[in-house]
Scaffold this active site. Structure first.
Site, short mmCIF file in Angstrom:
data_model
loop_
_atom_site.label_atom_id
_atom_site.label_comp_id
_atom_site.label_asym_id
_atom_site.label_seq_id
_atom_site.Cartn_x
_atom_site.Cartn_y
_atom_site.Cartn_z
N PRO A 161 4.64 -4.83 -1.25
CG PRO A 161 6.81 -4.10 -1.67
CD PRO A 161 6.03 -5.09 -0.85
NE ARG A 187 -0.63 2.82 -5.57
CZ ARG A 187 -1.82 2.84 -6.16
NH1 ARG A 187 -1.98 3.43 -7.32
NH2 ARG A 187 -2.87 2.28 -5.58
NE ARG A 195 -4.25 3.76 -10.44
CZ ARG A 195 -4.03 4.91 -9.86
NH1 ARG A 195 -3.53 5.94 -10.54
NH2 ARG A 195 -4.34 5.09 -8.59
N GLY A 234 0.78 -1.24 0.00
CA GLY A 234 0.00 0.00 0.00
C GLY A 234 0.80 1.28 0.00
CB CYS A 262 -16.75 5.54 -28.24
SG CYS A 262 -15.97 5.59 -29.84
CD GLU A 263 -17.21 5.42 -20.92
OE1 GLU A 263 -17.33 4.40 -21.62
OE2 GLU A 263 -17.31 5.41 -19.70
CE1 TYR A 289 -2.80 -2.88 -8.39
CE2 TYR A 289 -1.58 -0.96 -7.64
CZ TYR A 289 -2.03 -2.24 -7.44
OH TYR A 289 -1.71 -2.90 -6.27
N1 LLP Z 1 -1.45 -6.71 -0.61
C1 LLP Z 1 -2.78 -6.82 -0.74
C2 LLP Z 1 -3.49 -7.79 0.07
C3 LLP Z 1 -3.46 -5.97 -1.62
O1 LLP Z 1 -4.78 -6.07 -1.73
C4 LLP Z 1 -2.74 -5.02 -2.37
C5 LLP Z 1 -3.43 -4.14 -3.31
C6 LLP Z 1 -1.36 -4.97 -2.22
C7 LLP Z 1 -0.74 -5.83 -1.31
C8 LLP Z 1 -0.50 -4.02 -2.98
O2 LLP Z 1 -0.82 -2.70 -2.71
P1 LLP Z 1 0.09 -1.54 -3.34
O3 LLP Z 1 1.46 -1.66 -2.72
O4 LLP Z 1 0.15 -1.79 -4.80
O5 LLP Z 1 -0.62 -0.31 -3.01
N2 LLP Z 1 -6.24 -0.71 -8.64
C9 LLP Z 1 -5.96 0.25 -7.60
C10 LLP Z 1 -5.14 -0.35 -6.50
C11 LLP Z 1 -5.78 -1.54 -5.88
C12 LLP Z 1 -4.92 -2.17 -4.84
C13 LLP Z 1 -5.46 -3.50 -4.47
N3 LLP Z 1 -4.68 -4.20 -3.52
C14 LLP Z 1 -5.27 1.46 -8.21
O6 LLP Z 1 -5.06 1.49 -9.41
O7 LLP Z 1 -4.97 2.42 -7.49
#
Ligand code: LLP
Length: 462
Positions: free
Chosen positions: A295, A297, A334, A252, A365-366, A395
């Protein structure tokens, strides 16, 4: 105006003597001449340096640890291979992500299967994925999954995901650690889950997991979550005599999309989390578990840049200047999904004297297919210019679609002046590959091939 050092640039980004943007020592104008647009560009240096930042910080502050890459951010064989080389495991959430790991023989014991509704087949796949070091592990999310694992009957190591009830400031859709969440067990359900797992015999419980959300800039929610989770370790140890060996605090960690984003640096995040965990372990008199972080993102987001070609421009009388590019919501969903903001510049003339406000529209087309609203770009922007949108590594491809039956872009990995395709551009053939034309409709198709007139076509159809 864009300068040489912006926080959302990939690590290897440079403005060269031609005033072109370069990534991985590759001039992006030449890259697009060679591979076409839209083009996802991935900077290997950013991924590796980020991975090493995580590894180094963990080695310094909590050596007994395993960072695992959340593959939902960018699922590709080449990326998995880099992660393996950098000593990362994987957090996968589907048979497809697991299969991608298997396809490059990613070390099974470093793979963790997540998901709030895993199928029996997916769980079976995880149970059977093994190497000499051990097997893939699962993060149990619900009671249904425990029953499925018991039915499968094969040994598997598992963590239980709990919902710690920690609030953090991010978009509502990407929050997961608050109480009204579809993910994980509420604390009140935890004991029932443990008892059911113990009755299953084949599930070896190794720890608890929590994930509080995504694109998070604060560290305190992780510290709060760590306390909540470790309080459960003590309680469970006392009640059931189980000593957990693993602690997974999720992913996250936020990144820069724009200058106003304010993510803490990785070393600081790890230091604070590690220090908190260590002091809690000593407060609760617990043995040090392996710390897992997930991690996604922050591993790949800033490594990615999408390059588009500018097509039409439209000045609405007394209104906005729309600049249309050859991609949009299908390769980057996004903005339309989360109102996400990005930064961009022209690749073929990065530094310019005069800029004006315009809005970059996608080709789909949106009406909502707007990539960048009210952004400063060169005043004389025109057809044929190349536009780079930053921080598109996470993402974007992984949430892309074929809306309007447009093929997904190619992705190239750039490093030291070399560019390698890591994802082929989808062809027309790819787009119809899964179409099935029932035989009773074939004669219509034959007629279509013979270019029947509109009139006779309508007669046939109605
Ligand atoms: N662990 C779990 C259990 C998760 O659900 C997620 C992301 C991560 C790790 C990785 O999180 P990150 O480090 O990538 O923040 N599609 C959305 C983000 C959805 C995240 C879902 N879970 C976007 O484009 O912002």
């Amino acid at each position: 105006m864009i300068s040489n050092t912006l926080p959302y640039y990939p690590n290897s980004a440079k403005i060269n003597s031609k005033n072109h943007l370069e990534i991985g020592d590759y001039d992006l104008v030449e890259l697009v001449e060679r591979f076409g647009s839209p083009l996802y560009v991935l900077d290997e240096q950013t991924i590796r340096e980020t991975a090493r930042e995580y590894k180094k910080a963990l080695a310094d502050f909590y050596p007994n640890s395993l960072p695992i890459f959340a593959t939902k951010a960018l699922c590709l064989q080449a990326v998995f291979a880099i992660m393996a080389q950098e000593g990362f495991g994987l957090d996968v959430v589907s048979a497809g992500e697991l299969y991608t790991a298997q396809s490059i023989q990613f070390p099974a014991d470093q793979v963790f299967l997540h998901g709030n509704n895993k199928s029996k087949e997916e769980l079976q796949m995880a149970c059977e994925y093994r190497n000499n070091e051990g097997g893939a592990k699962t993060i149990i999310d619900n009671f249904h999954e425990i029953k499925l694992l018991a039915e499968i009957g094969k040994p598997i190591d598992a963590l239980i995901r709990i919902t710690p009830g920690v609030e953090c400031h991010t978009h509502d859709y990407i929050k997961t650690g608050h109480l009204d969440s579809k993910f994980g067990f509420d604390l009140e359900q935890l004991d029932s889950a443990i008892e059911l797992i113990q009755s299953a015999k084949n599930i070896n419980l190794i720890g608890l997991h929590s994930h509080i959300g995504s694109q998070i800039f604060e560290i305190t929610p992780y510290q709060d979550a760590a306390r909540i989770v470790l309080e459960q370790y003590v309680r469970i140890k006392e009640k059931y005599g189980i000593e957990f060996t693993h602690l997974n605090l999720g992913g996250g960690f936020g990144i820069h999309y724009t200058e106003s984003d304010d993510p803490p640096n990785i070393r600081e995040v790890i230091k604070q989390i590690a220090t908190t965990v260590k002091s809690l372990l000593s407060e609760f008199n617990l043995k040090e578990p392996t710390l897992i972080l997930e991690p996604g993102r922050s591993m790949v987001g800033r490594a990615g840049v999408t390059v588009y070609s500018v097509g039409s421009t439209k000045q609405v009388p007394e209104g906005r200047l729309y600049v249309a590019v050859d991609g949009g919501m299908a390769d980057n969903p996004r903005p339309i999904t989360y109102q996400a903001k990005y930064q961009a510049c022209l690749v073929n003339r990065v530094l310019v004297d005069e800029e004006s406000v315009c809005t970059v529209a996608g080709r789909y087309c949106e009406s909502g297919d707007i990539l960048l609203k009210d952004i400063n770009l060169p005043s004389d922007i025109k057809q044929g210019d190349l536009l780079a949108v930053f921080s598109t590594g996470a993402y974007n491809y992984s949430m892309s679609s074929n809306y309007n039956r447009v093929g997904k872009p190619m992705m190239v990995l750039v490093s030291n002046g070399e560019a390698e395709i890591v994802l082929r551009r989808e062809s027309m053939e790819d787009l119809i590959r899964n179409d099935v034309l029932p035989s009773r409709l074939i004669d219509i198709s034959e007629s279509a091939k013979n270019q029947i007139s509109q009139k006779s076509w309508k007669e046939k159809v109605h």
